[in-house]
Design an enzyme around this catalytic site. Structure first.
Site, PDB file in Angstrom:
ATOM      1  CG  ASP A 145       6.101  -3.791   4.375  1.00  0.00           C
ATOM      2  OD1 ASP A 145       5.089  -3.229   4.836  1.00  0.00           O
ATOM      3  OD2 ASP A 145       6.477  -3.643   3.193  1.00  0.00           O
ATOM      4  CB  SER A 146       4.252  -1.063   9.203  1.00  0.00           C
ATOM      5  OG  SER A 146       3.540  -2.123   9.821  1.00  0.00           O
TER       6      SER A 146
ATOM      7  CG  ASP B 260       3.110  -6.722   4.362  1.00  0.00           C
ATOM      8  OD1 ASP B 260       2.268  -6.990   3.484  1.00  0.00           O
ATOM      9  OD2 ASP B 260       3.119  -5.653   5.004  1.00  0.00           O
TER      10      ASP B 260
ATOM     11  CE  LYS C 234      -0.577  -5.964   3.780  1.00  0.00           C
ATOM     12  NZ  LYS C 234       0.311  -5.001   3.112  1.00  0.00           N
TER      13      LYS C 234
ATOM     14  CD  GLU D  77       3.151  -2.116  -0.414  1.00  0.00           C
ATOM     15  OE1 GLU D  77       3.642  -1.312  -1.233  1.00  0.00           O
ATOM     16  OE2 GLU D  77       3.290  -2.009   0.819  1.00  0.00           O
TER      17      GLU D  77
ATOM     18  CD  GLU E 215      -1.342   2.394   3.420  1.00  0.00           C
ATOM     19  OE1 GLU E 215      -0.956   1.240   3.182  1.00  0.00           O
ATOM     20  OE2 GLU E 215      -0.714   3.194   4.134  1.00  0.00           O
TER      21      GLU E 215
HETATM   22  O1  KIV Z   1       2.821  -3.023   6.712  1.00  0.00           O
HETATM   23  C1  KIV Z   1       1.697  -2.775   7.185  1.00  0.00           C
HETATM   24  O2  KIV Z   1       1.511  -2.622   8.397  1.00  0.00           O
HETATM   25  C2  KIV Z   1       0.587  -2.656   6.247  1.00  0.00           C
HETATM   26  C3  KIV Z   1      -0.666  -2.037   6.764  1.00  0.00           C
HETATM   27  C4  KIV Z   1      -0.452  -0.583   6.877  1.00  0.00           C
HETATM   28  C5  KIV Z   1      -1.827  -2.403   5.955  1.00  0.00           C
HETATM   29  O3  KIV Z   1       0.714  -3.006   5.114  1.00  0.00           O
END
Ligand code: KIV
Length: 274
Positions: A49-50, A88, A118, A120, A187
């Site tokens: 989600d970056s 994510d 994924k 969090e 992280e």
């Molecule tokens: O969103 C992302 O790119 C991430 C990484 C920083 C692990 O969660």
């Protein structure tokens, strides 16, 4: 008639089996073309989600939607053949209940054909992780600094800087491993804590700013390529593409302005008139 692909992608169980083996290589990608490059060298491609920061210029990942993740997940699946693609789950798509999480994760798997999601969170997300994995959805956890919680954390500071603050992060790691996650991102935590967690859990830990003590590493592709205006301090830059891209754009603009830009005759062998 069944349709089977001759190419076998890596799976969540393949990555799970890498504990104490060859380190897991993981990078982010959000597009088909970068996915094709990353796919040649990485075990896992994370559609992180970056993308909210990198593609859309948001300050945080909070505004990212499920639709954005699905769209880019599909692009990455089209661009790659071998790596496990993990998408994510964005903020707001899984925290309310385990049923909400299942609904969102099932959409991600059905609409992108990726191999895992994924999410969090540690202890608080353990029940949700168990619910998803028991229903056929492989889950990668994410503990330590959890950027989706920026509004309660207040800053993107490294976590567990003093030994006295390690216990909740260790508890998070154990809880999501016991819940059935196949691996976890850790992280921004200090090396001794990352090492302790890696030794304590039976699934691979994948570090980002968490030292070489982890079972694998992940970086945001644009950060390691030198394309992000503000990459975290821990990122080693493996390229300086920002200045290279700017130089190319500058040359192009100069060519267009000075009419040195090649016309179609250059390609088709036509004689210019007059
Ligand atoms: O969103 C992302 O790119 C991430 C990484 C920083 C692990 O969660």
């Amino acid at each position: 008639m069944s349709v089977q692909s001759a190419i076998r992608r890596k799976t969540a169980p393949d990555i799970r089996a890498r504990k104490n083996g060859e380190p897991v290589v993981m990078l982010t990608s959000y597009h088909a073309h970068t996915a094709a490059l990353v796919d040649r060298y990485c075990d896992v491609i994370l559609v992180g989600d970056s993308l909210g920061n990198v593609m859309h210029g948001f300050e945080t990942t909070v505004p990212v939607t499920l639709e954005m993740m699905i769209l880019q997940g599909r692009a990455v699946m089209r661009g790659s053949l071998h790596a496990l693609v993990v998408v994510d789950m964005p903020f707001g798509s899984y925290e309310a209940s385990k049923e909400q999480a299942f609904h969102s994760a099932a959409r991600i798997l059905k609409e992108t054909h990726c191999g895992a999601v994924k999410l969090e969170g540690g202890v608080k997300m353990a029940e949700t992780i168990a619910f998803l994995t028991e229903r056929g959805i492989p889950v990668m956890g994410h503990i330590g600094l959890t950027p989706q919680s920026i509004n309660t954390l207040g800053s993107f500071r490294a976590q567990g800087r003093e030994e006295g603050s390690w216990q909740p992060i260790e508890d998070d790691a154990r809880a999501i491993a016991d819940a059935g996650a196949f691996s976890m991102v850790i992280e921004a935590v200090a090396e001794p804590l990352a090492r302790k967690i890696t030794e304590a859990v039976a699934i691979p830990t994948i570090g980002i700013g968490a030292s070489a003590a982890c079972d694998g590493q992940v970086l945001v592709l644009e950060d390691m390529l030198g394309l992000s205006p503000r990459a975290p301090k821990f990122v080693r830059r493996y390229g300086e593409l920002g200045p290279a891209i700017e130089a190319a754009i500058e040359s192009y603009a100069r060519d267009v302005r000075s009419r040195a830009f090649p016309g179609p005759e250059h390609v088709y062998g036509m004689k210019p008139k007059g």
